[in-house]
Design a protein around this motif. Structure first.
Motif, PDB file in Angstrom:
ATOM      1  N   MET A   1       1.686   8.976 -27.805  1.00 10.23           N
ATOM      2  CA  MET A   1       0.541   9.719 -27.262  1.00 10.23           C
ATOM      3  C   MET A   1       0.728   9.885 -25.763  1.00 10.23           C
ATOM      4  O   MET A   1       1.027   8.934 -25.062  1.00 10.23           O
ATOM      5  N   SER A   2       0.582  11.098 -25.270  1.00  6.83           N
ATOM      6  CA  SER A   2       0.753  11.275 -23.829  1.00  6.83           C
ATOM      7  C   SER A   2      -0.536  10.907 -23.117  1.00  6.83           C
ATOM      8  O   SER A   2      -1.621  11.053 -23.657  1.00  6.83           O
ATOM      9  N   ALA A   3      -0.360  10.427 -21.887  1.00  4.27           N
ATOM     10  CA  ALA A   3      -1.520   9.930 -21.157  1.00  4.27           C
ATOM     11  C   ALA A   3      -2.302  11.081 -20.552  1.00  4.27           C
ATOM     12  O   ALA A   3      -1.729  12.061 -20.087  1.00  4.27           O
ATOM     13  N   PHE A   4      -3.620  10.944 -20.539  1.00  7.70           N
ATOM     14  CA  PHE A   4      -4.431  11.938 -19.840  1.00  7.70           C
ATOM     15  C   PHE A   4      -4.377  11.669 -18.344  1.00  7.70           C
ATOM     16  O   PHE A   4      -4.297  12.571 -17.531  1.00  7.70           O
ATOM     17  N   LEU A   5      -4.393  10.373 -18.009  1.00  8.61           N
ATOM     18  CA  LEU A   5      -4.276   9.976 -16.605  1.00  8.61           C
ATOM     19  C   LEU A   5      -3.089   9.032 -16.479  1.00  8.61           C
ATOM     20  O   LEU A   5      -2.943   8.093 -17.258  1.00  8.61           O
ATOM     21  N   SER A   6      -2.244   9.332 -15.519  1.00  7.70           N
ATOM     22  CA  SER A   6      -1.075   8.493 -15.330  1.00  7.70           C
ATOM     23  C   SER A   6      -0.926   8.186 -13.844  1.00  7.70           C
ATOM     24  O   SER A   6      -0.878   9.091 -13.021  1.00  7.70           O
ATOM     25  N   VAL A   7      -0.870   6.903 -13.508  1.00  3.83           N
ATOM     26  CA  VAL A   7      -0.808   6.468 -12.117  1.00  3.83           C
ATOM     27  C   VAL A   7       0.502   5.720 -11.912  1.00  3.83           C
ATOM     28  O   VAL A   7       0.834   4.834 -12.693  1.00  3.83           O
ATOM     29  N   ARG A   8       1.271   6.127 -10.893  1.00  7.80           N
ATOM     30  CA  ARG A   8       2.583   5.524 -10.685  1.00  7.80           C
ATOM     31  C   ARG A   8       2.740   4.949  -9.285  1.00  7.80           C
ATOM     32  O   ARG A   8       2.678   5.685  -8.308  1.00  7.80           O
ATOM     33  N   ASP A   9       2.961   3.662  -9.215  1.00  8.80           N
ATOM     34  CA  ASP A   9       3.239   2.967  -7.959  1.00  8.80           C
ATOM     35  C   ASP A   9       2.328   3.421  -6.819  1.00  8.80           C
ATOM     36  O   ASP A   9       2.770   3.727  -5.711  1.00  8.80           O
ATOM     37  N   LEU A  10       1.048   3.434  -7.117  1.00  2.36           N
ATOM     38  CA  LEU A  10       0.055   3.928  -6.165  1.00  2.36           C
ATOM     39  C   LEU A  10      -0.155   2.920  -5.045  1.00  2.36           C
ATOM     40  O   LEU A  10      -0.308   1.724  -5.286  1.00  2.36           O
ATOM     41  N   ARG A  11      -0.170   3.434  -3.826  1.00  2.00           N
ATOM     42  CA  ARG A  11      -0.398   2.565  -2.669  1.00  2.00           C
ATOM     43  C   ARG A  11      -1.380   3.200  -1.705  1.00  2.00           C
ATOM     44  O   ARG A  11      -1.383   4.423  -1.535  1.00  2.00           O
ATOM     45  N   LYS A  12      -2.191   2.350  -1.089  1.00  2.00           N
ATOM     46  CA  LYS A  12      -3.071   2.835  -0.033  1.00  2.00           C
ATOM     47  C   LYS A  12      -3.093   1.805   1.074  1.00  2.00           C
ATOM     48  O   LYS A  12      -3.389   0.627   0.851  1.00  2.00           O
ATOM     49  N   THR A  13      -2.752   2.264   2.260  1.00  2.00           N
ATOM     50  CA  THR A  13      -2.709   1.376   3.411  1.00  2.00           C
ATOM     51  C   THR A  13      -3.673   1.905   4.462  1.00  2.00           C
ATOM     52  O   THR A  13      -3.634   3.083   4.789  1.00  2.00           O
ATOM     53  N   PHE A  14      -4.565   1.046   4.921  1.00  2.00           N
ATOM     54  CA  PHE A  14      -5.488   1.448   5.989  1.00  2.00           C
ATOM     55  C   PHE A  14      -5.060   0.792   7.296  1.00  2.00           C
ATOM     56  O   PHE A  14      -4.843  -0.417   7.335  1.00  2.00           O
ATOM     57  N   PRO A  15      -4.946   1.585   8.370  1.00  2.00           N
ATOM     58  CA  PRO A  15      -4.732   0.945   9.668  1.00  2.00           C
ATOM     59  C   PRO A  15      -6.074   0.424  10.172  1.00  2.00           C
ATOM     60  O   PRO A  15      -7.044   1.169  10.226  1.00  2.00           O
ATOM     61  N   VAL A  16      -6.137  -0.864  10.475  1.00  2.00           N
ATOM     62  CA  VAL A  16      -7.381  -1.396  11.026  1.00  2.00           C
ATOM     63  C   VAL A  16      -7.064  -2.110  12.324  1.00  2.00           C
ATOM     64  O   VAL A  16      -6.055  -2.793  12.432  1.00  2.00           O
ATOM     65  N   SER A  17      -7.918  -1.906  13.345  1.00  4.89           N
ATOM     66  CA  SER A  17      -7.650  -2.620  14.589  1.00  4.89           C
ATOM     67  C   SER A  17      -8.703  -3.685  14.790  1.00  4.89           C
ATOM     68  O   SER A  17      -9.883  -3.475  14.541  1.00  4.89           O
ATOM     69  N   ARG A  18      -8.247  -4.844  15.234  1.00  4.17           N
ATOM     70  CA  ARG A  18      -9.173  -5.933  15.550  1.00  4.17           C
ATOM     71  C   ARG A  18      -9.534  -5.827  17.015  1.00  4.17           C
ATOM     72  O   ARG A  18      -8.670  -5.872  17.877  1.00  4.17           O
ATOM     73  N   GLY A  19     -10.784  -5.659  17.294  1.00  2.00           N
ATOM     74  CA  GLY A  19     -11.209  -5.554  18.682  1.00  2.00           C
ATOM     75  C   GLY A  19     -10.850  -4.189  19.240  1.00  2.00           C
ATOM     76  O   GLY A  19     -10.228  -3.358  18.564  1.00  2.00           O
ATOM     77  N   LEU A  20     -11.222  -3.950  20.477  1.00  2.00           N
ATOM     78  CA  LEU A  20     -11.058  -2.627  21.065  1.00  2.00           C
ATOM     79  C   LEU A  20      -9.606  -2.288  21.358  1.00  2.00           C
ATOM     80  O   LEU A  20      -9.149  -1.179  21.137  1.00  2.00           O
ATOM     81  N   PHE A  21      -8.870  -3.271  21.871  1.00  2.00           N
ATOM     82  CA  PHE A  21      -7.530  -2.975  22.347  1.00  2.00           C
ATOM     83  C   PHE A  21      -6.447  -3.497  21.415  1.00  2.00           C
ATOM     84  O   PHE A  21      -5.280  -3.364  21.690  1.00  2.00           O
ATOM     85  N   GLY A  22      -6.899  -4.108  20.319  1.00  2.00           N
ATOM     86  CA  GLY A  22      -5.929  -4.664  19.399  1.00  2.00           C
ATOM     87  C   GLY A  22      -5.021  -3.588  18.834  1.00  2.00           C
ATOM     88  O   GLY A  22      -5.435  -2.453  18.616  1.00  2.00           O
ATOM     89  N   LYS A  23      -3.795  -3.944  18.622  1.00  2.00           N
ATOM     90  CA  LYS A  23      -2.860  -3.022  17.991  1.00  2.00           C
ATOM     91  C   LYS A  23      -3.288  -2.893  16.530  1.00  2.00           C
ATOM     92  O   LYS A  23      -3.619  -3.895  15.897  1.00  2.00           O
ATOM     93  N   PRO A  24      -3.324  -1.675  15.971  1.00  2.00           N
ATOM     94  CA  PRO A  24      -3.745  -1.570  14.566  1.00  2.00           C
ATOM     95  C   PRO A  24      -2.806  -2.350  13.648  1.00  2.00           C
ATOM     96  O   PRO A  24      -1.594  -2.320  13.822  1.00  2.00           O
ATOM     97  N   GLU A  25      -3.423  -3.051  12.708  1.00  2.00           N
ATOM     98  CA  GLU A  25      -2.627  -3.736  11.694  1.00  2.00           C
ATOM     99  C   GLU A  25      -2.769  -2.968  10.397  1.00  2.00           C
ATOM    100  O   GLU A  25      -3.697  -2.194  10.231  1.00  2.00           O
ATOM    101  N   LEU A  26      -1.866  -3.217   9.470  1.00  2.00           N
ATOM    102  CA  LEU A  26      -1.944  -2.483   8.210  1.00  2.00           C
ATOM    103  C   LEU A  26      -2.599  -3.332   7.131  1.00  2.00           C
ATOM    104  O   LEU A  26      -2.210  -4.469   6.887  1.00  2.00           O
ATOM    105  N   LEU A  27      -3.614  -2.749   6.505  1.00  2.00           N
ATOM    106  CA  LEU A  27      -4.288  -3.425   5.411  1.00  2.00           C
ATOM    107  C   LEU A  27      -3.845  -2.755   4.107  1.00  2.00           C
ATOM    108  O   LEU A  27      -4.096  -1.564   3.902  1.00  2.00           O
TER     109      LEU A  27
END
Ligand SMILES: Nc1ncnc2c1ncn2[C@@H]1O[C@H](COP(=O)(O)OP(=O)(O)OP(=O)(O)O)[C@@H](O)[C@H]1O
Ligand SMILES: Nc1ncnc2c1ncn2[C@@H]1O[C@H](COP(=O)(O)OP(=O)(O)O)[C@@H](O)[C@H]1O
Ligand code: SF4
Ligand code: SF4
Ligand SMILES: [Mg+2]
Ligand SMILES: [Mg+2]
Lengths: 325, 326
Positions: free
Chosen positions: A1-27
């Motif tokens: 049976m073929s899939a109606f929804l197929s998700v492959r190696d999905l990634r989501k990275t958010f850049p978040v900075s701690r404090g005003l001058f902090g270098k953004p880190e990756l979440l």
């Protein structure tokens, strides 16, 4: 049976900075997730707060762009869609969210709420045809025809969730993305909404991507279950396998919390920050049976038997050991 | 053993947009030392109002219209505001769903917990309080407590904040802890930890607990007795194990069946039709009648008296309790 929804190696990275001058880190909110959902079935995503469930749902709904990875819906890769195609595709997928109250504007009458998507997509030309469709939808979700003239703020949580489902069904979608659809409702009302969703699935051949932190809800609704922890699957399998033959210590802990008589060792601590996930196995800081190897070596998501994937070095023996730990 | 808390015919009114409603209607129950009583029911059924009435912490629109709240034999409803201040946090602790309600965002942990010792026990010196603060923080299992003394509430996770709120409320070794949905906002694995912690503290100190929850699994796992509320009234109460095994009220029966069971294979959940009534327009007779498959004309006209069922320990407000019991 073929899939109606197929998700492959999905990634989501958010850049978040701690404090005003902090270098953004990756979440890394979603760190490489793959699954298939055959038409007419339900894939249940279960995991605690912050495990990436909503982020996955948003990417599937094209409300958020993946950092990498692919999403194929009904044979079509959504990354390749232009604006017009995306608009048309939106009809196929509809969300139903946790809080029916915030999802519906309180000052809009129920018939307007339900026929809004019909107007936006210009599906029914005449007013009469739209009214007929609204009446049909209200009936389908078990609301009286008189509900059309009411306002969400006069309705109970369960009734509002029915309105939200009617609205989601307006454009005859094929996939519903259900993000905690019953967690704001009382037990007796939860059962009503869960039964309704199953009825609708049978009648309309709908495919569901269901998100819940409640394993009992996931178990009742799902065909296939994926257990998420810190943005990745720790275990994936059929509902039957997950409920009766789970091997990952985290899944076992979730089961223990839903079954009064289960006796798995409780996990300690809380979910670590996704900004600095633990080395080795991401679960080792809380795992009752972790060893030195777990702190160093990342367990791969490996197949234990057909349609059963587990990311644990000791998947073969965990069921016995968590009980003795 | 004698009762620590005895609530008798407690009735609380609330002024609302749709007139005066009776949020707590003739509610009676008792709690013994060292035991845990669950107060369960759907949202709006009056669980929190019952707790706030006991603590005398009602909103301005609320008014206790009748009844008695006997704590160690004395009626809390007859106490002066100052006497209640001295009881709250000392003899009766209370934690709620959102721990930030108990915590002051402007004070660090040492000052918040220390304040309880200063206020109730008169410990004036910060240095003398410190070991007590550390001790109570370690009892609620905050790891490396000495390093967290200077931390502020927003620097803690939800579970850790609830631990600090519990620390504030057990610091003076209260006889009774009222916990109003203390784990509802937490992740499932953390919920288990907080419940286990409450259990341990109870074993250690012998305090009684009233646990408000809508989660029946939690009731089964954690509590000795249960009182089930519906539309402002208690409809059934008694020992947890007996009620879960053989409910004597159709509402309890319906709730237990509507709960999805892990590993259950059913296609549809047996459900209770309809929804709870609005407190502003209650049906005559039994409030559950519009949703009850057993309802008769008697039910629709007259509120059922308490039926003592299965001995002295259980009560059910249903005309047909014995039939439900089977
Ligand atoms: N826009 C954003 N910017 C930065 N971080 C984000 C953003 N959206 C989500 N995150 C982070 O990504 C991670 C996954 O979040 P997500 O909302 O997907 O979790 P969830 O599993 O849906 O949790 P819940 O059960 O609380 O709804 C979390 O650490 C979250 O803080
Ligand atoms: N602060 C308040 N002001 C007015 N009415 C309230 C307030 N809090 C609760 N109520 C009402 O009192 C009734 C009982 O509520 P509550 O005790 O909070 O129920 P539960 O805790 O069981 O969900 C409900 O009708 C609710 O709307
Ligand atoms: S790999 Fe190790 S730490 Fe990870 S779940 Fe398995 S036993 Fe626990
Ligand atoms: S008194 Fe009648 S209506 Fe009420 S719960 Fe019992 S049988 Fe049902
Ligand atoms: Mg979410
Ligand atoms: Mg409440």
């Amino acid at each position: 049976m073929s899939a109606f929804l197929s998700v492959r190696d999905l990634r989501k990275t958010f850049p978040v900075s701690r404090g005003l001058f902090g270098k953004p880190e990756l979440l890394h909110a979603v760190a490489g997730v793959s699954f298939d959902v055959p038409a007419g079935t339900t894939f249940g995503l279960v995991g605690e707060s912050g495990s990436g469930k909503t982020t996955i749902a948003k990417m599937v709904m094209a409300a958020d762009e993946p950092t990498s990875g692919g999403i194929v819906i009904d044979g079509s890769d959504i990354a390749t869609h232009g604006k017009a195609e995306r608009f048309a595709f939106r009809r196929l997928l509809q969300p139903v969210l946790q809080d029916p109250y915030s999802a519906l504007s309180p000052r809009m009458r129920v018939d307007r709420i339900i026929d809004e998507p019909l107007r936006i997509h210009r599906t029914y030309s005449s007013k009469a045809a739209r009214a007929e469709r609204v009446a049909y939808l209200l009936d389908a979700v078990g609301l009286p025809a008189s509900a059309a003239q009411r306002y969400p703020n006069e309705m109970s949580g369960g009734q509002r969730q029915r309105v939200a489902i009617a609205r989601a069904l307006a454009l005859e979608p094929r996939l519903l993305v259900l993000d905690e659809p019953v967690s704001a409702l009382d037990v007796s009302i939860q059962a009503q909404i869960l039964n309704l969703l199953r009825d609708l699935q049978d009648r309309l051949g709908l495919t569901f991507l269901l998100i819940s932190h409640d394993l009992a809800v996931i178990g009742f609704m799902s065909t296939q279950v994926g257990v998420l922890y810190l943005g990745r699957f720790v275990e994936v399998g059929s509902k039957e396998t997950i409920l009766s033959d789970a091997r990952h210590p985290y899944t076992l802990a979730l089961i223990a919390s839903a079954v009064p008589e289960a006796d798995a060792a409780p996990v300690t601590g809380e979910i670590p920050s996704p900004l600095s996930p633990p080395s080795g196995c991401v679960f080792h800081t809380r795992c009752p049976v972790a060893t030195d190897r777990c702190r160093q070596e990342v367990p791969s998501l490996r197949q234990l038997k057909p349609n059963h994937l587990v990311a644990c070095h000791f998947a073969e023996t965990t069921r016995k050991e968590t009980r003795n730990a | 053993m004698s009762d620590l808390l005895r609530v008798e015919n407690l009735t609380t009114w609330l002024a609302t947009e749709s007139g005066i409603i009776t949020a707590v209607d003739d509610v009676s129950f008792s709690v013994r030392p060292g035991r845990a009583l669950a107060l369960v029911g759907e949202s709006g059924s009056g669980k929190s109002m019952t707790c706030s009435s006991i603590m005398r912490l009602l909103p301005a629109s609320g008014h206790i219209a009748g009844g008695r709240v006997l704590f160690e034999g004395e009626d809390l409803l007859a106490k002066s505001p100052a006497e209640m201040e001295a009881i709250r946090g000392r003899k009766i602790g209370m934690i709620v769903q959102d721990p930030m309600t108990s915590l002051n965002p402007l004070f660090d942990v040492e000052d918040q917990v220390g304040e309880v010792f200063r206020y109730h026990l008169g410990d004036r010196s910060r240095r003398a309080r410190r070991p007590k603060v550390l001790d109570v923080l370690s009892r609620v299992q905050i790891p490396a407590a000495e390093k967290r003394l200077g931390s502020y509430p927003h620097e803690f996770s939800g579970g850790m904040r609830q631990r600090v709120a519990i620390a504030l409320n057990i610091a003076c070794a209260p006889k009774l802890l009222i916990a109003d949905e203390p784990t509802t906002a937490l992740d499932v694995t953390v919920q288990q930890q907080i419940l286990a912690l409450l259990r341990d503290l109870q074993r250690e100190t012998g305090m009684a607990i009233i646990l408000v929850t809508h989660d029946l699994h939690t009731v089964q796992r954690f509590c000795d007795e249960v009182a089930i509320m519906y539309a402002g009234r208690i409809v059934e109460q008694g020992p947890v194990a007996e009620i879960f095994a053989r409910p004597a009220h159709p509402y309890t029966e319906g709730l237990l069946r509507a709960l999805p069971q892990l590993g259950g294979q059913e296609d549809r959940l047996p459900l209770i039709p309809g929804q709870p009534p609005s407190l502003a327009s209650l049906p005559a007779g039994c409030r559950f009648a519009p949703r009850c498959r057993r309802a008769t004309d008697l039910c629709r006209t007259e509120y059922p008296d308490w039926m003592a069922t299965a001995g002295e320990t259980r009560r059910s407000a249903c005309w047909y309790a014995d039939e439900v019991l089977g």
